[in-house]
Structure formats: C-alpha cells, structure tokens
Motif scaffolding. Structure first.
Motif, PDB file in Angstrom:
ATOM      1  N   VAL A 154       0.828  -1.211   0.000  1.00 13.12           N
ATOM      2  CA  VAL A 154       0.000   0.000   0.000  1.00 13.12           C
ATOM      3  C   VAL A 154       0.861   1.259   0.000  1.00 13.12           C
ATOM      4  CG1 VAL A 154      -1.683   1.330   1.319  1.00 13.12           C
ATOM      5  CG2 VAL A 154      -1.985  -1.137   1.038  1.00 13.12           C
ATOM      6  N   VAL A 194      -6.941  -0.778  -6.216  1.00 13.79           N
ATOM      7  CA  VAL A 194      -7.329  -0.948  -4.822  1.00 13.79           C
ATOM      8  C   VAL A 194      -6.315  -1.844  -4.131  1.00 13.79           C
ATOM      9  CG1 VAL A 194      -9.778  -0.684  -5.353  1.00 13.79           C
ATOM     10  CG2 VAL A 194      -8.786  -2.970  -5.243  1.00 13.79           C
ATOM     11  N   ALA A 195      -6.219  -1.725  -2.826  1.00 10.61           N
ATOM     12  CA  ALA A 195      -5.327  -2.588  -2.059  1.00 10.61           C
ATOM     13  C   ALA A 195      -5.830  -4.028  -2.115  1.00 10.61           C
ATOM     14  CB  ALA A 195      -5.259  -2.120  -0.607  1.00 10.61           C
ATOM     15  N   PHE A 225      -5.644  -6.234   0.240  1.00  7.48           N
ATOM     16  CA  PHE A 225      -6.305  -6.534   1.505  1.00  7.48           C
ATOM     17  C   PHE A 225      -6.584  -5.226   2.245  1.00  7.48           C
ATOM     18  CE2 PHE A 225      -3.763 -10.388   0.713  1.00  7.48           C
ATOM     19  CZ  PHE A 225      -4.752 -11.355   0.777  1.00  7.48           C
ATOM     20  N   ALA A 226      -7.447  -5.311   3.260  1.00  7.25           N
ATOM     21  CA  ALA A 226      -7.655  -4.181   4.166  1.00  7.25           C
ATOM     22  C   ALA A 226      -6.638  -4.261   5.296  1.00  7.25           C
ATOM     23  CB  ALA A 226      -9.064  -4.225   4.736  1.00  7.25           C
ATOM     24  N   TYR A 227      -6.020  -3.124   5.582  1.00 11.89           N
ATOM     25  CA  TYR A 227      -5.045  -3.044   6.668  1.00 11.89           C
ATOM     26  C   TYR A 227      -5.472  -1.947   7.643  1.00 11.89           C
ATOM     27  CZ  TYR A 227      -2.078  -5.539   3.308  1.00 11.89           C
ATOM     28  OH  TYR A 227      -1.576  -6.446   2.393  1.00 11.89           O
ATOM     29  N   LYS A 279      -4.804   2.012   6.944  1.00 12.77           N
ATOM     30  CA  LYS A 279      -4.318   2.196   5.573  1.00 12.77           C
ATOM     31  C   LYS A 279      -5.514   2.246   4.633  1.00 12.77           C
ATOM     32  CE  LYS A 279       0.184  -0.042   6.269  1.00 12.77           C
ATOM     33  NZ  LYS A 279       1.099  -1.130   5.850  1.00 12.77           N
ATOM     34  N   PRO A 280      -5.410   3.005   3.543  1.00 16.84           N
ATOM     35  CA  PRO A 280      -6.561   3.156   2.651  1.00 16.84           C
ATOM     36  C   PRO A 280      -6.799   1.911   1.794  1.00 16.84           C
ATOM     37  CG  PRO A 280      -4.657   4.283   1.725  1.00 16.84           C
ATOM     38  CD  PRO A 280      -4.234   3.788   3.090  1.00 16.84           C
ATOM     39  N   SER A 281      -8.039   1.720   1.391  1.00 16.70           N
ATOM     40  CA  SER A 281      -8.368   0.668   0.431  1.00 16.70           C
ATOM     41  C   SER A 281      -8.165   1.162  -1.002  1.00 16.70           C
ATOM     42  CB  SER A 281      -9.810   0.198   0.628  1.00 16.70           C
ATOM     43  OG  SER A 281      -9.952  -0.487   1.856  1.00 16.70           O
ATOM     44  N   LEU A 282      -8.593   2.409  -1.263  1.00 20.32           N
ATOM     45  CA  LEU A 282      -8.357   3.028  -2.567  1.00 20.32           C
ATOM     46  C   LEU A 282      -6.980   3.666  -2.564  1.00 20.32           C
ATOM     47  CD1 LEU A 282     -11.837   4.656  -3.254  1.00 20.32           C
ATOM     48  CD2 LEU A 282     -10.957   2.476  -4.108  1.00 20.32           C
TER      49      LEU A 282
END
Length: 516
Positions: free
Chosen positions: A255, A277-278, A280-282, A285-288
């Motif tokens: 990311v 987009v990432a 995974f979700a962290y 931290k942003p997804s976009l």
C-alpha cells in the motif's frame, strides 16, 4: 449417439478440442466418448484444481475456451479455487460436471450435493442437461457463453442417465453468432481526449486484452503523443513485454509503495479494469490507492473493444501517425554470488529465451523480477488475478499445451507449489516444455510480511510454526523424480542461470529448486 457422445461431438464442432479431466464413476460414458473422438484431446489431471487451472492457462494463450471434466459436487469443489482465479482473469472455460442419474438421486447416495449451489457463485452460466436430446443445444450455449468477451465460466451438469441414454433425432443447435466486443461510447472517448490534452499528469491503467497485441501498441502511441504513462495493476492476466514491446509500469503491491507511485497523477484512465485498490484491508491504511483529488475516468469497460477505443482516441487526439515508444533490449550480464531478489531477476533477464512464457506466482522472491526484466528478450508474463494460491503450475501446464513450441517458465514459492504439485505428473505424461522454478525458503514468507503489515506485532514461536514449512523440509528433488520430472537444486545466482539456460536446450519438463 448417446448423450455423452453428443456432448463431446458438439464441443469439438464448436471449437473446444481439449478436455482437462479428472473422471469418476458417473462420467464413464463421457470418458468413453472423449476417447472415441479423435478430434478431442484428453489430458488427465490428478487433482481437479490442476484441471481448472490448466483450462485457465489454455485460454490465456489461445483466447478460446477449453473444457474440464469434474466428478460430481466434490470434484467441482476441488476445482473452485482455480475457477475463481480464471474468473478474475476473464478466462473462458466449459466445466462438465458429472451427476448421479435422476433415478438414483432420490435415494440420497453419499456423493449427492447441490452442484448448482456450488457452481453459481463462480460461474456466469449454469445448466443441468435434462435429456440426451437437449445436450447439443446446452453444450453449444455453454461454449458460446465461455467464448464471450470478457471470457466467461460456463458449467454444464451431466447426469449419468442423460449421458448413457441414446439421443433421438439429429441434434438441434441454437443459432450461431460470432463473439463480438462492444464499441466504446464516443462521448467517453472525447472526454478522455480532453483529459489527456490538459497536460495534467495522467496514468492509463491497462488490463486483459489491452496489455498485448495491437491494443498495447496503440496505447503506446497515445502515451507517446500525450505524455501519459502506461501501467498495469500488480496482477495482470497476460502481458506481452520485453524488448521491442511497449513498456508498462507495474503498480506496486504494498500500500505505501502503491500510494507513493500514484501520488503524482491527477488523472487515472482505466482500460478493461477498475481503479487500483489494495489487495487486503489493513488497519489505518486506505483501500483506494489514488491520491486525494485524483480523478478516475473509464476509457474502456470490461466488455468493450480496447483496440477500437485506442483507434478512436488517437483520431480524437489527431495522433494516429504517432510512433509508440518501445522498450530497448538490455543485455543483462550473468549474475554471480548469492541468491536474492535482484540476482534472481538478473538471472531471469539473462536466461529467458525469445517468445517464452513466464507464469509468476513467486510472491515475495519474485517481486523484483518485473522491473528488472523489462529489457529481456520478448516474452509473455502471466500473473495470478484471483489471489488464490496454487495457480501457477496448472496454468503453466495449460499454457504449454496451448503453445507447444514455446518454453514456459513457472516461478512459484514452495508454499504455493504444494497446493497443486500434481501438475508435474501431467507435464511429464504429456512431455510439456515447462521449467518449474521452486523458490524454497521453507516458509509462507508472504505471510511473515503480512503479519507486520496487519499490525499484529512480531510473531511468536507458536505463530511462526504456522507459517514455516521446514519441519520436515520438503525434498523437491525427490518430489519431482517421483512424478517423472528431472530436477536440480541451485544455491548461487550463476548456477540458477545455468540451470535455466540448460532447460531451454532440452525438451520436456524439468524442475529447479532455488535454495534460499
């Protein structure tokens, strides 16, 4: 003809002439029909995930669907992970799933399951062949669906009695229509032309058919005329790259690196893909991944013709005669010394023969490879679009069958390789020109990095034991030998290069264990 013979005959007549099969009792009549038809090539796979992954690899190189033969619901379930990867890569395939006869289903035998329920989430089209008289129609529709742009997953369920009963009159087929790609909307083309003429920094993100052939060449013209940069997502179904091809940057996986890469662009233009987009979700931290204020513009939707879109865009820009920028050949010296991501990438750059195919599932070890092989001899690169591991060795198998005159290099981590290592047996049986490169770090190294990325702290001994695979250590040379594939282990950059170069001079499969 019985229903099974009608199905195989219709597959062949509709252009599907290979079947990756893992048959069971319910499919014996279909198996007999495969063997009786000389126009159909049958390839035995020892696990259904190998069959579905090989069908994915076949499509990526041939742009036409293969068929698979899967045994009832559990067989389909075993193949679903690589069907997921194929769906994400927009690969078309026709899955033939055996089923109990109608008269037997009422007794709820042990292998009874909801096959439609298993198939629907990862299929675009699902049908049960209810009668041998309708099999030809159903099969033709399955092939037509799989052949659409983007490629589709079609699942045809074949009950045992439909398979063995005789069909009546001549098969009835639906009207045939050539697969077409939609024309992009003219106002969208004009809008993107205005964006590119503005002079504000723009990134054009390419995917699917746009990363190769005439579409890529025309994208290169647009970039040369406007100063826009070309990029791909971190994973792409297939890219034509190397010397003489239009170069494409790769949006980084991590990311922080991806957001830094995208920060400079005021506009992102998408071609057969969506905005980055990432994976995974962290936490925190942003997804976009785009910067705040960056605008995203669609040039080509997934079902549209990207080559035509770039023709239209070049006309709108008045740049049809522009010459694209192409990658110069970079002669990479053979590296020496210890193995690390950079020396591995340099060895690849030096060893890859012209027009080879590289299937990459190296995750951690191979992350430097794309950037450091830009100037290698022209080759095709295939990535894992769906993220479900265990895709590389089956996809390499299908790609090698699709392109028997080209050497396939399959780069895979040891953890991923264990999911579908049965591919080696099929490669040996079929005499396929596949060099399987196992990066043996004896762990799920990607998960060690993700442990930190997730903010889970430093893994303790018990947590580490769940992502290390060194107790016992896998004997890759013995594994390959047991399946009829010659193998060698390397521990230096120069020996890695030599093993790769030697593999290109000898037909058939081989395995290189890269000991890290």
């Amino acid at each position: 003809m019985n229903g099974a013979q009608t199905l195989v005959s219709t597959l062949v007549d509709q252009g599907v002439d290979i079947c990756f099969a893992n048959p069971g009792t319910s499919e014996m009549h279909f198996l007999a029909a495969l063997g009786e038809n000389p126009k159909m090539r049958s390839v035995l796979c020892l696990f259904e995930g190998v069959a579905t992954g090989a069908a994915d690899g076949w499509y990526r190189m041939k742009d036409k669907p293969a068929s698979t033969l899967l045994h009832l619901g559990p067989g389909l379930a075993n193949g679903l992970a690589n069907i997921h990867n194929a769906k994400r890569a927009a690969s078309g395939m026709v899955n033939v799933v055996g089923e109990h006869s109608v008269s037997h289903l009422k007794y709820d035998p042990p292998l009874t399951s909801d096959i439609e329920g298993l198939a629907r989430p990862l299929s675009h089209w699902v049908r049960r062949a209810e009668s041998p008289d309708t099999v030809a129609w159903d099969t033709a529709q399955a092939v037509a669906k799989a052949s659409e742009h983007p490629g589709q997953i079609a699942t045809l369920i074949l009950p045992g009695d439909t398979s063995w009963q005789q069909a009546g009159a001549a098969p009835v087929l639906p009207p045939t229509a050539a697969a077409t790609r939609k024309t992009p909307r003219a106002e969208r083309i004009e809008h993107v032309a205005r964006v590119l003429r503005s002079g504000e920094p723009a990134l054009i993100v390419l995917a699917n058919k746009a990363t190769r052939g005439a579409a890529l060449e025309k994208a290169g013209r647009v970039a040369a005329a406007t100063g826009a940069r070309l990029a791909s997502q971190f994973f792409t179904a297939r890219i034509e790259r190397g010397a003489g091809r239009v170069p494409i940057a790769r949006i980084p996986y991590a990311v922080a690196q991806a957001t830094a890469f995208l920060r400079e662009f005021k506009h992102i233009v998408t071609v057969e893909t969506k905005e980055p987009v990432a994976f995974f979700a962290y936490p925190d931290k942003p997804s976009l991944l785009k910067a705040e204020g960056t605008q995203v513009h669609t040039l080509v939707e997934a079902d549209e013709d990207s080559q035509l879109a770039f023709d239209m865009l070049l006309q709108a820009l008045g740049a049809s005669a522009t010459t694209p920028l192409v990658q110069a050949r970079i002669e990479t010296p053979v590296p020496t010394g210890p193995l690390n991501p950079a020396s591995i990438a340099h060895a690849l750059a030096a060893a890859l023969p012209e027009h080879c195919i590289v299937v990459d599932e190296s995750l951690t070890t191979g992350r430097e490879s794309m950037g450091l092989t830009m100037g290698a001899r022209p080759h095709d690169l295939i990535n894992n679009m769906g993220g479900s591991i265990g895709y590389a060795t089956p996809v390499a198998t299908g790609a090698a069958l699709a392109c028997p005159d080209r050497r396939v290099f399959c780069m895979v981590g040891d953890g991923s390789a264990m999911y579908t290592i049965q591919s080696l047996w099929t490669q040996a049986r079929e005499g396929l020109n596949v060099t399987t490169i196992i990066f043996a770090n004896n762990s799920y190294a990607i998960l060690k990095a993700e442990y930190a990325n997730m903010g889970a702290g430093s893994p303790g001994e018990r947590a580490l034991s769940m992502i290390d695979i060194d107790k016992p250590r896998i004997d890759w040379l013995a594994m390959a030998k047991s399946m009829g594939v010659p193998a060698v282990a390397v521990e230096t950059a120069e020996s890695f290069y030599e093993a790769m170069a030697r593999s290109t001079r000898e037909p058939g499969p081989c395995l290189i264990e890269v000991r890290l």
